[in-house]
Design an enzyme around this catalytic site. Sequence first.
Site, PDB file in Angstrom:
ATOM      1  N   HIS A  22       0.848  -1.194   0.000  1.00 36.26           N
ATOM      2  CA  HIS A  22       0.000   0.000   0.000  1.00 36.26           C
ATOM      3  C   HIS A  22       0.884   1.245   0.000  1.00 36.26           C
ATOM      4  O   HIS A  22       1.669   1.437   0.918  1.00 36.26           O
ATOM      5  CB  HIS A  22      -0.917   0.026   1.229  1.00 36.26           C
ATOM      6  CG  HIS A  22      -2.114  -0.864   1.079  1.00 36.26           C
ATOM      7  ND1 HIS A  22      -3.317  -0.593   1.670  1.00 36.26           N
ATOM      8  CD2 HIS A  22      -2.281  -2.006   0.388  1.00 36.26           C
ATOM      9  CE1 HIS A  22      -4.191  -1.541   1.344  1.00 36.26           C
ATOM     10  NE2 HIS A  22      -3.578  -2.417   0.586  1.00 36.26           N
TER      11      HIS A  22
ATOM     12  N   TYR B 213      -9.361   5.467   7.086  1.00 34.38           N
ATOM     13  CA  TYR B 213      -9.628   5.844   8.482  1.00 34.38           C
ATOM     14  C   TYR B 213     -10.628   6.990   8.440  1.00 34.38           C
ATOM     15  O   TYR B 213     -10.360   8.004   7.800  1.00 34.38           O
ATOM     16  CB  TYR B 213      -8.354   6.341   9.168  1.00 34.38           C
ATOM     17  CG  TYR B 213      -7.297   5.276   9.395  1.00 34.38           C
ATOM     18  CD1 TYR B 213      -7.213   4.613  10.613  1.00 34.38           C
ATOM     19  CD2 TYR B 213      -6.366   4.959   8.409  1.00 34.38           C
ATOM     20  CE1 TYR B 213      -6.236   3.655  10.834  1.00 34.38           C
ATOM     21  CE2 TYR B 213      -5.375   4.001   8.624  1.00 34.38           C
ATOM     22  CZ  TYR B 213      -5.320   3.349   9.840  1.00 34.38           C
ATOM     23  OH  TYR B 213      -4.359   2.402  10.065  1.00 34.38           O
TER      24      TYR B 213
ATOM     25  N   PRO C 284      -5.278   0.620  18.348  1.00 29.54           N
ATOM     26  CA  PRO C 284      -4.951   0.130  16.995  1.00 29.54           C
ATOM     27  C   PRO C 284      -4.955   1.193  15.900  1.00 29.54           C
ATOM     28  O   PRO C 284      -4.539   0.908  14.784  1.00 29.54           O
ATOM     29  CB  PRO C 284      -6.030  -0.927  16.735  1.00 29.54           C
ATOM     30  CG  PRO C 284      -7.138  -0.599  17.674  1.00 29.54           C
ATOM     31  CD  PRO C 284      -6.524   0.052  18.863  1.00 29.54           C
TER      32      PRO C 284
ATOM     33  N   LYS D  93       0.209   0.122  14.900  1.00 31.14           N
ATOM     34  CA  LYS D  93       1.583   0.064  15.403  1.00 31.14           C
ATOM     35  C   LYS D  93       1.877  -1.138  16.309  1.00 31.14           C
ATOM     36  O   LYS D  93       3.046  -1.449  16.550  1.00 31.14           O
ATOM     37  CB  LYS D  93       1.906   1.355  16.176  1.00 31.14           C
ATOM     38  CG  LYS D  93       2.062   2.558  15.276  1.00 31.14           C
ATOM     39  CD  LYS D  93       3.374   2.510  14.520  1.00 31.14           C
ATOM     40  CE  LYS D  93       3.414   3.412  13.317  1.00 31.14           C
ATOM     41  NZ  LYS D  93       3.356   2.733  12.029  1.00 31.14           N
TER      42      LYS D  93
ATOM     43  N   TYR E 134       3.398   6.731   9.915  1.00 32.50           N
ATOM     44  CA  TYR E 134       2.603   5.558   9.511  1.00 32.50           C
ATOM     45  C   TYR E 134       3.485   4.453   8.937  1.00 32.50           C
ATOM     46  O   TYR E 134       3.283   3.276   9.243  1.00 32.50           O
ATOM     47  CB  TYR E 134       1.528   5.969   8.492  1.00 32.50           C
ATOM     48  CG  TYR E 134       0.445   4.928   8.349  1.00 32.50           C
ATOM     49  CD1 TYR E 134      -0.576   4.825   9.290  1.00 32.50           C
ATOM     50  CD2 TYR E 134       0.453   4.019   7.293  1.00 32.50           C
ATOM     51  CE1 TYR E 134      -1.559   3.852   9.191  1.00 32.50           C
ATOM     52  CE2 TYR E 134      -0.538   3.040   7.179  1.00 32.50           C
ATOM     53  CZ  TYR E 134      -1.537   2.969   8.138  1.00 32.50           C
ATOM     54  OH  TYR E 134      -2.510   2.000   8.034  1.00 32.50           O
TER      55      TYR E 134
HETATM   56  C1  PHB Z   1      -6.734  -4.201  10.292  1.00 27.66           C
HETATM   57  O1  PHB Z   1      -6.633  -4.459   9.097  1.00 27.66           O
HETATM   58  O2  PHB Z   1      -7.225  -5.017  11.097  1.00 27.66           O
HETATM   59  C2  PHB Z   1      -6.243  -2.892  10.784  1.00 27.66           C
HETATM   60  C3  PHB Z   1      -5.682  -2.001   9.876  1.00 27.66           C
HETATM   61  C4  PHB Z   1      -5.229  -0.777  10.317  1.00 27.66           C
HETATM   62  C5  PHB Z   1      -5.340  -0.457  11.656  1.00 27.66           C
HETATM   63  C6  PHB Z   1      -5.879  -1.340  12.558  1.00 27.66           C
HETATM   64  C7  PHB Z   1      -6.351  -2.565  12.113  1.00 27.66           C
HETATM   65  O3  PHB Z   1      -4.899   0.760  12.076  1.00 27.66           O
END
Ligand code: PHB
Length: 393
Positions: A72, A201, A293, A297, A384
């Site tokens: 990504h 997000y 989450p 990280k 990130y």
């Molecule tokens: C996930 O794919 O479960 C996931 C992706 C990004 C995050 C948290 C969880 O920040």
Amino acid sequence: MRTQIAIIGAGPSGLLLGQLLHNAGIDNVIIERRSAAYVLGRIRAGVLEEGTVRLLREAGAGARMDAEGIVHAGVQLAFGGISRRVDLGAHANGRTVLVYGQTEMTRDLMEAREAAGALTLYEVDDTQIHGADSAHPALTFTLNGQRERLECDYIAGCDGFRGISRSTIPDSIRREYEKVYPFGWLGLLSDTAPVSHEIVYGAHDRGFSLCSMRSMTRSRYYIEVPLDEKVDDWSDDRFWDELRRRLPEPYASELVTGPSLEKSIAGLRSFVVEPMQYGRLFLVGDAAHIVPPTGAKGLNLAASDVNYLYRILLKVYREKREDLLLKYSSLCLDRIWKAERFSWWMTSMLHRLSDNPFDHRIQLAELDYFTGSTEGLQTIARNYVGLPYAAVD
Ligand code: PHB
Ligand code: APR
């Protein structure tokens, strides 16, 4: 029994450390409270920093990740009815992240360990640590009804947030820092095409949302819910309706829904223990720190701890550099606190913090500023993709 490194816990931290050490000719035994199937049944996040990817390759367990992981080069931040792209490559010196499930990484490490003939003892009970601050540390535990003793040079406490290692550090030395957030994430896994080819997000006055994936046919979605919410009160339809309401167009109308394979609620927490070493005991991964989450990280911090402990142990055994053992904690914590800050900041910027509309408008201004300026985009992108590892010397 005797080994060089006794590892408590066969999560990603213990398995990755064990495999790197084994390949370097450093003998280790892992003991794990659960069964292998139980460990593999846990659904966790799936965004790997380049440092994590390199370590998995170095451990000789990267073939499937390289074949199936999805690179990504950007993430989306959705707010105020729009979605803005954070171009990771452009703002973080060409670096990217790899989407590959933690469960898959764990499976690859378990298989590599088995193929290498290294010992993992599953379903052990009553693990106890002895003589962590002495020259002869040991673990005792019950296996098949029998009490066993494992002597070693060093102990790696890779036993997660609810493990026993952390409390071995005496209260007089141990400091714990914690923040518990007043909301949780309700997650849903489904065999449907992801709504976007990049992770989204989202901030919304109804609450946070996250659109992620495991592959181009398997999606992982989350919505922020109050902490006292019951998963049984959330039918699949209710979940999809709520998610859709929080997404901007075109995602809302393009969302593909389907039956859930898994649905669960997890609380959000920030936590750090200092120091991460006591005598010959070293804490690694979730045993020492937790991040919310938001920012993905957790697993990557576990990998960076493994990186430091592995490189230190290599020099201890090959160059007699015992002096480096005392540097483990500060090497790790320097990077951990910065990732704690990033995860806390992303969480604060994207979740519904209060009923006060002022707070929400401040969040929108913050998102607009950070996604609308080069310096803002760089701040997000560089954190990130993961901050660099320090050299061990
Ligand atoms: C996930 O794919 O479960 C996931 C992706 C990004 C995050 C948290 C969880 O920040
Ligand atoms: N004896 C033996 N094993 C134990 C004990 C014990 N007393 N206590 C816990 N364990 C095992 C758990 O059963 C678990 O399998 O230790 C393992 C710890 O694994 P994780 O909780 O996955 O922690 P870690 O390996 O550090 O993984 C990094 O970062 O943010 C997260 O989601 C990410 O889980 C990932 C973690």
